[in-house]
Write a protein that holds these residues in place. Sequence first.
Motif, PDB file in Angstrom:
ATOM      1  N   THR A  76       0.246   9.494  -5.060  1.00 45.43           N
ATOM      2  CA  THR A  76       1.636   9.810  -4.878  1.00 45.43           C
ATOM      3  C   THR A  76       2.848   9.602  -4.003  1.00 45.43           C
ATOM      4  N   THR A  77       2.419   8.330  -3.397  1.00 47.65           N
ATOM      5  CA  THR A  77       3.189   7.693  -2.217  1.00 47.65           C
ATOM      6  C   THR A  77       3.194   6.300  -2.503  1.00 47.65           C
ATOM      7  N   HIS A  78       4.574   5.116  -2.781  1.00 43.13           N
ATOM      8  CA  HIS A  78       4.594   4.545  -2.701  1.00 43.13           C
ATOM      9  C   HIS A  78       5.423   3.544  -1.042  1.00 43.13           C
ATOM     10  N   ASP A  79       5.116   2.939  -1.234  1.00 42.54           N
ATOM     11  CA  ASP A  79       5.715   1.923   0.037  1.00 42.54           C
ATOM     12  C   ASP A  79       6.756   1.039   0.445  1.00 42.54           C
ATOM     13  N   PHE A  80       7.907   0.740  -0.324  1.00 40.01           N
ATOM     14  CA  PHE A  80       8.254  -0.304  -0.501  1.00 40.01           C
ATOM     15  C   PHE A  80       8.016  -2.106   0.160  1.00 40.01           C
ATOM     16  N   GLY A  81       8.620  -1.230   1.250  1.00 43.05           N
ATOM     17  CA  GLY A  81       8.155  -2.318   3.203  1.00 43.05           C
ATOM     18  C   GLY A  81       9.580  -2.488   2.879  1.00 43.05           C
ATOM     19  N   SER A  82       9.479  -4.146   3.373  1.00 47.06           N
ATOM     20  CA  SER A  82      10.658  -4.344   4.334  1.00 47.06           C
ATOM     21  C   SER A  82      11.434  -4.790   2.596  1.00 47.06           C
ATOM     22  N   PHE A  83      12.820  -4.571   2.564  1.00 49.80           N
ATOM     23  CA  PHE A  83      13.738  -5.263   1.570  1.00 49.80           C
ATOM     24  C   PHE A  83      15.814  -5.732   2.016  1.00 49.80           C
ATOM     25  N   SER A  84      15.661  -6.911   1.717  1.00 48.96           N
ATOM     26  CA  SER A  84      17.360  -6.729   2.115  1.00 48.96           C
ATOM     27  C   SER A  84      18.075  -6.211   1.573  1.00 48.96           C
ATOM     28  N   GLU A  85      19.605  -5.594   2.198  1.00 47.25           N
ATOM     29  CA  GLU A  85      20.497  -4.861   1.770  1.00 47.25           C
ATOM     30  C   GLU A  85      21.272  -5.362   1.041  1.00 47.25           C
ATOM     31  N   ASN A  86      20.789  -7.484   0.955  1.00 46.72           N
ATOM     32  CA  ASN A  86      21.164  -7.664  -0.297  1.00 46.72           C
ATOM     33  C   ASN A  86      21.334  -6.930  -1.313  1.00 46.72           C
ATOM     34  N   SER A  87      19.802  -7.053  -1.645  1.00 47.61           N
ATOM     35  CA  SER A  87      19.195  -6.209  -2.417  1.00 47.61           C
ATOM     36  C   SER A  87      19.179  -4.882  -2.613  1.00 47.61           C
TER      37      SER A  87
END
Length: 133
Positions: free
Chosen positions: A31-42
């Motif tokens: 019931t939880t998903h962590d996207f982690g780190s991702f760029s503001e560019n994407s």
Amino acid sequence: MKKFILTTVMFFMGIIMVMAAGAAEIKFEKTTHDFGSFSENSPKVTCTFKFTNVGDGPLVIHQAIATCGCTVPQYPKEPIKPGESGEITVTYNGAGKFPGRFQKTITLRTNGKSEITRLIIKGDMMPAAADAK
């Protein structure tokens, strides 16, 4: 008096029919998903929550509401039969949002034993300037 008795009998028959149909019950793999780190560019990220109807009646998802317009859930509109599975796809779009940690909640309303279920997405959108380094 006959109308009263007839109405009462019909009422109880309706209740018995509803009870005999069985109740749906939604069960998620997570019931939880962590996207982690991702760029503001994407800034657009998507995840899928898989579920199964473990009840003995058809499952209907009435609504899926996110806490913010930047989060869009997509869910099956047709009933899910007992034993069958389905997916809810959630897209977070951080375009125009401040970089940093976020947590969003998606509230599902169903006809299941638990009428309300909450899904959580979270992550950390890194500033575009951090990508240039």
